[in-house]
Scaffold this active site. Structure first.
Site, PDB file in Angstrom:
ATOM      1  N   GLY A  13       6.243  48.177  -2.850  1.00 53.35           N
ATOM      2  CA  GLY A  13       6.247  47.206  -3.938  1.00 53.35           C
ATOM      3  C   GLY A  13       6.710  45.856  -3.433  1.00 53.35           C
ATOM      4  N   CYS A  14       7.364  45.120  -4.281  1.00 51.70           N
ATOM      5  CA  CYS A  14       7.839  43.774  -3.955  1.00 51.70           C
ATOM      6  C   CYS A  14       8.800  43.800  -2.775  1.00 51.70           C
ATOM      7  CB  CYS A  14       8.535  43.186  -5.181  1.00 51.70           C
ATOM      8  SG  CYS A  14       9.336  41.610  -4.877  1.00 51.70           S
ATOM      9  N   PHE A  15       8.540  42.957  -1.788  1.00 45.40           N
ATOM     10  CA  PHE A  15       9.417  42.967  -0.608  1.00 45.40           C
ATOM     11  C   PHE A  15      10.798  42.397  -0.877  1.00 45.40           C
ATOM     12  CE2 PHE A  15       6.441  39.419   1.175  1.00 45.40           C
ATOM     13  CZ  PHE A  15       6.947  38.464   0.315  1.00 45.40           C
ATOM     14  N   CYS A  17      12.611  43.500  -3.219  1.00 44.77           N
ATOM     15  CA  CYS A  17      13.336  44.739  -3.530  1.00 44.77           C
ATOM     16  C   CYS A  17      13.631  45.543  -2.274  1.00 44.77           C
ATOM     17  CB  CYS A  17      12.508  45.602  -4.482  1.00 44.77           C
ATOM     18  SG  CYS A  17      12.148  44.858  -6.076  1.00 44.77           S
TER      19      CYS A  17
END
Length: 177
Positions: A13-15, A17
């Site tokens: 997912g979002c890097f 995170c």
């Protein structure tokens, strides 16, 4: 691989995170957000966000295997994102947010495939794991404003509602050791 450190490439997912989680793991030397798995050279964030380049938001983890193993990193990876949703993590939707492990050699590939089998067998999730295991090709570091994003902007709502719960899972796991 170098005996002192190894490299792992994970897309969960979002890097923002994944970087926030893995930079807090003992034995991790550094974490760099970036892009891999796509069709154009030197992509920019604005291009990645379209979902048309084929790149995933990924982190490059440089770690000390004497302190934390590749398998342990994968366990943390599966604990701190949803590996059962195809091309999405929560409200982040698109191929750039896919769950993928980009392996640098056959040993990493073997460990990744075994890890997925074990997590599926444990039935931790109600759906099967859809994480891709793909040979690593090339890594493009993300723009500087994405590095240490959580640490620089902890008050932002995305950080509070999405990243903080992941950090709480990590903390609980580390405290249980």
């Amino acid at each position: 691989m170098n005996a002192e450190f190894e490299i792992a490439y994970l897309a969960g997912g979002c890097f923002w995170c994944t970087e926030a989680v893995f930079k807090r793991v003992p034995g991790v030397l550094d974490v760099t957000p970036g892009y891999t798995g796509g069709t154009i050279k030197n992509p920019a964030y604005r291009e990645i966000c379209t979902g048309r380049t084929g790149h995933a938001e990924v982190i490059r983890i440089r770690f000390q295997p004497a302190i934390v193993s590749y398998r342990e990193l994968l366990d943390l990876f599966f604990m701190t994102h949803d590996p059962t949703t195809l091309n999405r993590q929560g409200h982040d939707i698109g191929t750039q947010y896919r769950s993928a492990i980009f392996t640098v050699d056959q040993e990493q590939e073997f460990i990744a495939l075994q890890s997925i089998k074990q997590w599926d067998k444990a039935a931790t999730y109600s759906q099967p794991i859809v994480t891709q295991v793909v040979p690593f090709e090339v890594f493009y570091p993300a723009e500087v404003e994405h590095k240490d994003y959580f640490d620089l902007h902890p008050e932002q709502s995305y950080c509070q509602f999405v990243i903080v719960p992941k950090l709480e899972k990590l903390k609980a796991y580390l405290n249980s050791l």
